[in-house]
Motif scaffolding. Sequence first.
Motif, PDB file in Angstrom:
ATOM      1  N   VAL A 183       0.790  -1.096   0.114  1.00 43.38           N
ATOM      2  CA  VAL A 183       0.025   0.024   0.014  1.00 43.38           C
ATOM      3  C   VAL A 183       0.752   1.169   0.022  1.00 43.38           C
ATOM      4  O   VAL A 183       1.967   1.212   0.335  1.00 43.38           O
ATOM      5  N   ASP A 184       0.182   2.268  -0.255  1.00 42.52           N
ATOM      6  CA  ASP A 184       0.860   3.680  -0.022  1.00 42.52           C
ATOM      7  C   ASP A 184       0.666   4.111   1.400  1.00 42.52           C
ATOM      8  O   ASP A 184      -0.196   3.379   2.031  1.00 42.52           O
ATOM      9  N   LEU A 185       1.296   5.291   1.642  1.00 44.85           N
ATOM     10  CA  LEU A 185       1.319   5.554   3.176  1.00 44.85           C
ATOM     11  C   LEU A 185      -0.340   5.671   3.656  1.00 44.85           C
ATOM     12  O   LEU A 185      -0.505   5.948   4.635  1.00 44.85           O
ATOM     13  N   ASP A 186      -0.972   6.402   2.657  1.00 44.43           N
ATOM     14  CA  ASP A 186      -2.438   6.451   3.022  1.00 44.43           C
ATOM     15  C   ASP A 186      -3.276   5.429   3.301  1.00 44.43           C
ATOM     16  O   ASP A 186      -4.188   5.377   3.872  1.00 44.43           O
ATOM     17  N   GLY A 187      -2.817   4.242   2.547  1.00 38.55           N
ATOM     18  CA  GLY A 187      -3.472   2.904   2.525  1.00 38.55           C
ATOM     19  C   GLY A 187      -3.349   2.458   4.092  1.00 38.55           C
ATOM     20  O   GLY A 187      -4.057   1.542   4.479  1.00 38.55           O
ATOM     21  N   LEU A 188      -2.455   2.824   4.967  1.00 40.06           N
ATOM     22  CA  LEU A 188      -2.349   2.258   6.095  1.00 40.06           C
ATOM     23  C   LEU A 188      -3.300   2.677   7.055  1.00 40.06           C
ATOM     24  O   LEU A 188      -3.445   2.094   8.356  1.00 40.06           O
ATOM     25  N   ALA A 189      -4.297   3.525   6.708  1.00 38.56           N
ATOM     26  CA  ALA A 189      -5.505   3.806   7.111  1.00 38.56           C
ATOM     27  C   ALA A 189      -6.500   2.676   7.581  1.00 38.56           C
ATOM     28  O   ALA A 189      -7.350   2.447   8.474  1.00 38.56           O
ATOM     29  N   GLU A 190      -6.300   1.745   6.966  1.00 36.01           N
ATOM     30  CA  GLU A 190      -7.075   0.395   6.967  1.00 36.01           C
ATOM     31  C   GLU A 190      -6.424  -0.563   8.145  1.00 36.01           C
ATOM     32  O   GLU A 190      -7.413  -1.260   8.487  1.00 36.01           O
ATOM     33  N   ALA A 191      -5.341   0.000   8.442  1.00 38.69           N
ATOM     34  CA  ALA A 191      -4.652  -1.088   9.401  1.00 38.69           C
ATOM     35  C   ALA A 191      -5.317  -0.964  10.990  1.00 38.69           C
ATOM     36  O   ALA A 191      -5.725   0.139  11.407  1.00 38.69           O
ATOM     37  N   ASP A 192      -5.462  -2.022  11.649  1.00 36.56           N
ATOM     38  CA  ASP A 192      -5.837  -1.753  13.006  1.00 36.56           C
ATOM     39  C   ASP A 192      -4.838  -1.753  14.127  1.00 36.56           C
ATOM     40  O   ASP A 192      -4.844  -1.386  15.174  1.00 36.56           O
ATOM     41  N   VAL A 193      -3.534  -2.258  13.709  1.00 36.69           N
ATOM     42  CA  VAL A 193      -2.186  -2.282  14.279  1.00 36.69           C
ATOM     43  C   VAL A 193      -1.108  -1.970  13.270  1.00 36.69           C
ATOM     44  O   VAL A 193      -1.231  -2.446  12.037  1.00 36.69           O
ATOM     45  N   ILE A 194      -0.373  -1.103  13.543  1.00 33.20           N
ATOM     46  CA  ILE A 194       0.941  -0.731  12.687  1.00 33.20           C
ATOM     47  C   ILE A 194       2.092  -0.579  13.448  1.00 33.20           C
ATOM     48  O   ILE A 194       2.172  -0.324  14.658  1.00 33.20           O
ATOM     49  N   ILE A 195       3.257  -1.527  12.936  1.00 40.41           N
ATOM     50  CA  ILE A 195       4.416  -1.561  13.475  1.00 40.41           C
ATOM     51  C   ILE A 195       5.343  -0.762  12.280  1.00 40.41           C
ATOM     52  O   ILE A 195       5.098  -0.759  11.445  1.00 40.41           O
ATOM     53  N   THR A 196       6.146   0.175  13.126  1.00 42.13           N
ATOM     54  CA  THR A 196       7.218   1.094  12.277  1.00 42.13           C
ATOM     55  C   THR A 196       8.416   0.389  12.755  1.00 42.13           C
ATOM     56  O   THR A 196       8.822   0.543  13.974  1.00 42.13           O
ATOM     57  N   ILE A 197       9.507  -0.167  11.829  1.00 40.70           N
ATOM     58  CA  ILE A 197      10.672  -0.588  12.098  1.00 40.70           C
ATOM     59  C   ILE A 197      11.749   0.020  10.931  1.00 40.70           C
ATOM     60  O   ILE A 197      11.719  -0.787   9.950  1.00 40.70           O
ATOM     61  N   HIS A 215      -3.555   0.445  17.133  1.00 40.09           N
ATOM     62  CA  HIS A 215      -2.601   0.596  18.009  1.00 40.09           C
ATOM     63  C   HIS A 215      -1.237   0.528  17.229  1.00 40.09           C
ATOM     64  O   HIS A 215      -1.202  -0.054  16.021  1.00 40.09           O
ATOM     65  N   ILE A 216      -0.251   1.484  17.389  1.00 43.27           N
ATOM     66  CA  ILE A 216       1.013   1.747  16.656  1.00 43.27           C
ATOM     67  C   ILE A 216       1.985   1.235  17.582  1.00 43.27           C
ATOM     68  O   ILE A 216       2.165   1.892  18.922  1.00 43.27           O
ATOM     69  N   ALA A 217       2.900   0.323  17.178  1.00 43.76           N
ATOM     70  CA  ALA A 217       4.163   0.198  18.029  1.00 43.76           C
ATOM     71  C   ALA A 217       5.426   0.680  16.934  1.00 43.76           C
ATOM     72  O   ALA A 217       5.834   0.261  16.057  1.00 43.76           O
ATOM     73  N   CYS A 218       6.033   1.690  17.709  1.00 42.61           N
ATOM     74  CA  CYS A 218       7.063   2.469  16.946  1.00 42.61           C
ATOM     75  C   CYS A 218       8.633   1.863  17.491  1.00 42.61           C
ATOM     76  O   CYS A 218       8.787   2.119  18.734  1.00 42.61           O
ATOM     77  N   MET A 219       9.094   0.892  16.657  1.00 45.30           N
ATOM     78  CA  MET A 219      10.343   0.340  17.085  1.00 45.30           C
ATOM     79  C   MET A 219      11.684   0.552  16.514  1.00 45.30           C
ATOM     80  O   MET A 219      12.548  -0.031  16.965  1.00 45.30           O
ATOM     81  N   GLY A 220      11.747   1.760  15.703  1.00 41.94           N
ATOM     82  CA  GLY A 220      13.003   1.821  15.089  1.00 41.94           C
ATOM     83  C   GLY A 220      13.868   3.152  15.679  1.00 41.94           C
ATOM     84  O   GLY A 220      14.654   3.158  15.597  1.00 41.94           O
TER      85      GLY A 220
END
Length: 321
Positions: A183-197, A215-220
């Motif tokens: 997906v493009d970044l706008d497509g992430l709006a579909e996610a219920d959980v997002i991990i950034t790494i 829920h977002i988990a920022c791990m990087g």
Amino acid sequence: MIIVPERAIPDLLTRDASYRAVENVFAAMASGDAYNFPVIREAIGHEDALYGFKGGFDRVGGSLGLKAGGYWPHNLDKHGIINHQSTVFLFDPDTGMVRAMVGGNYSTALRTAAASSVSINHLARKDARVMGMVGAGHQASFQLRAALEQRPFEKVIGWNYHPEMLSNLEEVAAEAGLPFEAVDLDGLAEADVIITITSSFAPILLEHHVSPGTHIACMGTDTKGKQEASADLVARATLFTDEVAQSISIGECQHAIAAGLITEAGISQIGAVINGSHPGRRSADDITLFDGTGVGLQDLAVSAALVDLAVEKGVAIEVDL
């Protein structure tokens, strides 16, 4: 002294063992029974490497020690080995004698993934079905495997600076029998959980990329200057972290703090949710964000579990100092 070599660890350490070790030590931190030592992290002026030490003491788990290591950005190209290199040293808290030396590369990958999966288990909505990934490098595969065990996800979506690397995520999704969509970044709006790494030094995930209830988990973000989520997004979320002092200095919250958008008092330890002293998610529309900065106690807890497993399975190497 017991030695657990790097080569033995993939056959010893499971995601479940990593999860339990990390969850327990986060709980001990929040209850005041465990604490991390100040982090030392230096650019050594050789091979563009960053080298340092993370350590701590867990009175409940009996773990005392440190992880030594860092990031050698040319390792893969020059030597064919991974860029992150580390070793964990454990000491007997009663005597100060060295107890064990444990390879830290594979265990670091699992303990980092365990931290985000702990946050998903305790903070994501129970009806979360779409898993989103930002980043598709080496660590992303570990993150995704651990995350998919925490909810009955039905789909994985992902974005990466280099789209050709998204096949790494697609393979993990296929292992779990799930469809994958780039997906493009706008497509992430579909996610219920997002991990950034990622290793980004500029915000990737912006406020309009995230839907209410995510829920977002920022791990990087684990170094001053790094950033994966915009300060506005961080300020909008209910914030949790492994350690508040690291979150505001080297973690994802550093930028919102600097901009005056949040205060230290607005960030809670994930261990408080585990212990039941913090309610965690308050509504289905809350955006919750876990700032996973990576603490030394995670490494000690997982390494202590590794030593026990190595002894139990007869693969520990014992030497006299």
